[in-house]
Design an enzyme around this catalytic site. Structure first.
Site, short mmCIF file in Angstrom:
data_model
loop_
_atom_site.label_atom_id
_atom_site.label_comp_id
_atom_site.label_asym_id
_atom_site.label_seq_id
_atom_site.Cartn_x
_atom_site.Cartn_y
_atom_site.Cartn_z
N GLU A 36 0.90 -1.26 -0.03
CA GLU A 36 0.05 0.17 -0.01
C GLU A 36 0.73 1.20 -0.05
O GLU A 36 0.46 2.12 -0.69
CB GLU A 36 -0.89 -0.04 1.12
CG GLU A 36 -2.30 -1.05 0.94
CD GLU A 36 -2.87 -0.92 0.13
OE1 GLU A 36 -2.97 0.50 -0.52
OE2 GLU A 36 -3.64 -1.87 -0.56
N TYR A 128 -6.31 5.99 4.92
CA TYR A 128 -6.46 5.30 3.67
C TYR A 128 -5.37 3.79 3.99
O TYR A 128 -6.08 2.66 4.09
CB TYR A 128 -6.12 5.84 2.26
CG TYR A 128 -6.14 4.52 1.30
CD1 TYR A 128 -7.36 4.21 0.71
CD2 TYR A 128 -4.78 4.08 0.85
CE1 TYR A 128 -7.04 3.06 -0.20
CE2 TYR A 128 -4.79 3.06 0.01
CZ TYR A 128 -5.98 2.50 -0.74
OH TYR A 128 -6.10 1.75 -1.71
N ASP A 146 -9.67 6.15 -1.69
CA ASP A 146 -8.54 6.75 -2.61
C ASP A 146 -9.46 7.24 -3.65
O ASP A 146 -10.71 7.39 -3.86
CB ASP A 146 -7.47 5.90 -3.06
CG ASP A 146 -7.92 4.54 -3.73
OD1 ASP A 146 -9.13 4.49 -4.06
OD2 ASP A 146 -7.20 3.87 -3.99
N CYS A 214 -19.19 -3.84 -15.76
CA CYS A 214 -19.05 -3.60 -14.50
C CYS A 214 -20.44 -4.37 -13.66
O CYS A 214 -21.32 -4.65 -14.28
CB CYS A 214 -19.61 -2.20 -14.18
SG CYS A 214 -19.73 -1.67 -12.33
#
Length: 348
Positions: A36, A128, A146, A214
């Site tokens: 990350e 985050y 984010d 999607c």
């Protein structure tokens, strides 16, 4: 967003996730944490290459905590934002030294902060990253936010301008809280990564979105209203701050003088070539010099390198100074990007 769509998103992720090396059946908090931090401001192929090299040298938090800073910077060299590498090392020390550290999960006898609030107390770990670690490694019912995730949520709920309007940004936070209340620990990791992956692969900026693939398109307000390319509205650019810099270059036996940036300054702790801000391009000291241009966030620099027998002492003040090899990657890793760019041009 209802529970049914969250489950669809989790199932889509399990079938379509990229095969990243830190994605495992039993995720390692250390591996997730490093991935990350590296993922900020870097493309995924770059992150994978650096992450693999990092894990070869620092395979565990304990191993990292014992490493000298210069070795950490050497492995990080090329990723930029070297304060992040320093913070990772500080964080390793911080967690190793915490006697009262609560353990949310034990892996190889290593304890970790118990929740995302505790994670934000760790040096260099923001909201985050804290939520990403807790969702992926510990299956906590939290959703890391984010830019990619904001885009997915803004489109799904039809929130037009969360990047510029505070009220719209608050709406994003409210929707996130609603999603977190619906999240079940059994699906938390998949949903969190599903949002990230969806924003990276399908729900892309502007007209690049691939809505037909999607998994949650049926509930997406932006798609229903034919406003996918418009949501979210583009972030308004901050006014650029332009600076003209005279760079004082002093060489000694093939090495160049640098000074360390004070703790209270931007880029604190890094080293840089002696710089002096010049108000006018017509300044006599700039005559005949070729500028090196550099941009970082809102700053736009024009730097003019000038060789001198000796850098004025008053320019350096009380800063620590030393001479560095302009072609040594380990020493260069400790310099600002602008200073490295100047040295590269000065020592081709």
């Amino acid at each position: 967003m209802n529970l049914r769509d969250l489950k669809k998103l989790a199932q889509w992720f399990l079938k379509n996730q990229r095969p990243l090396p830190w994605r495992k059946t039993s995720p390692d908090p250390y591996e997730i944490w490093i991935s990350e931090v590296m993922s900020q401001q870097s493309t995924m192929p770059t992150v994978v290459a650096y992450w693999n090299r990092w894990m070869q040298v620092f395979p565990s938090r304990k191993k990292l905590a014992k490493a000298p800073e210069i070795e950490v910077l050497k492995i990080w060299a090329g990723l930029g934002y070297y304060s992040r590498a320093r913070n990772v090392l500080k964080a390793a020390h911080f967690m190793e030294d915490m006697e009262d550290l609560e353990s949310a999960k034990k892996i190889a006898e290593v304890s970790w902060p118990i929740d995302h609030q505790r994670w934000t107390e760790v040096p260099g770990v923001g909201p985050y990253t804290a939520k990403a670690i807790c969702a992926i490694a510990f299956r906590h019912s939290v959703l890391p936010i984010d830019g990619n995730v904001i885009r997915v949520i803004a489109r799904y709920f039809g929130i037009f301008n969360p990047l510029n309007v505070r009220l719209d940004r608050q709406k994003i936070d409210e929707r996130v809280a609603e999603i977190e209340n619906l999240l079940q620990p059994s699906m938390a990791a998949e949903v969190a990564q599903g949002f990230m992956e969806l924003g990276s692969l399908l729900c892309r900026p502007g007209a690049l979105a691939l809505c037909r693939d999607c998994p949650i398109q049926s509930g997406c307000q932006a798609r229903i209203q034919n406003q996918v390319a418009l949501i979210p509205a583009k972030k308004q650019s901050a006014t650029a701050i332009k600076e003209i810099l005279l760079v004082h270059l002093q060489e000694k036996k093939g090495r160049v003088l640098v000074s360390q940036i004070p703790a209270a300054s931007r880029l604190a702790g890094q080293w840089e070539l002696p710089l002096e801000t010049i108000k006018d391009k017509k300044n006599k000291y700039l005559k005949g010099l070729k500028p090196i241009r550099h941009s970082i966030t809102k700053y736009r620099y024009e730097a003019y390198p000038r060789w001198e027998a000796r850098v004025p002492r008053e320019l350096l003040g009380e800063r620590p100074t030393r001479f560095v090899d302009p072609k040594d990657p380990v020493e260069l890793a400790q310099l600002t990007t602008l200073s490295r760019k100047i040295l590269a041009a000065s020592f081709p």
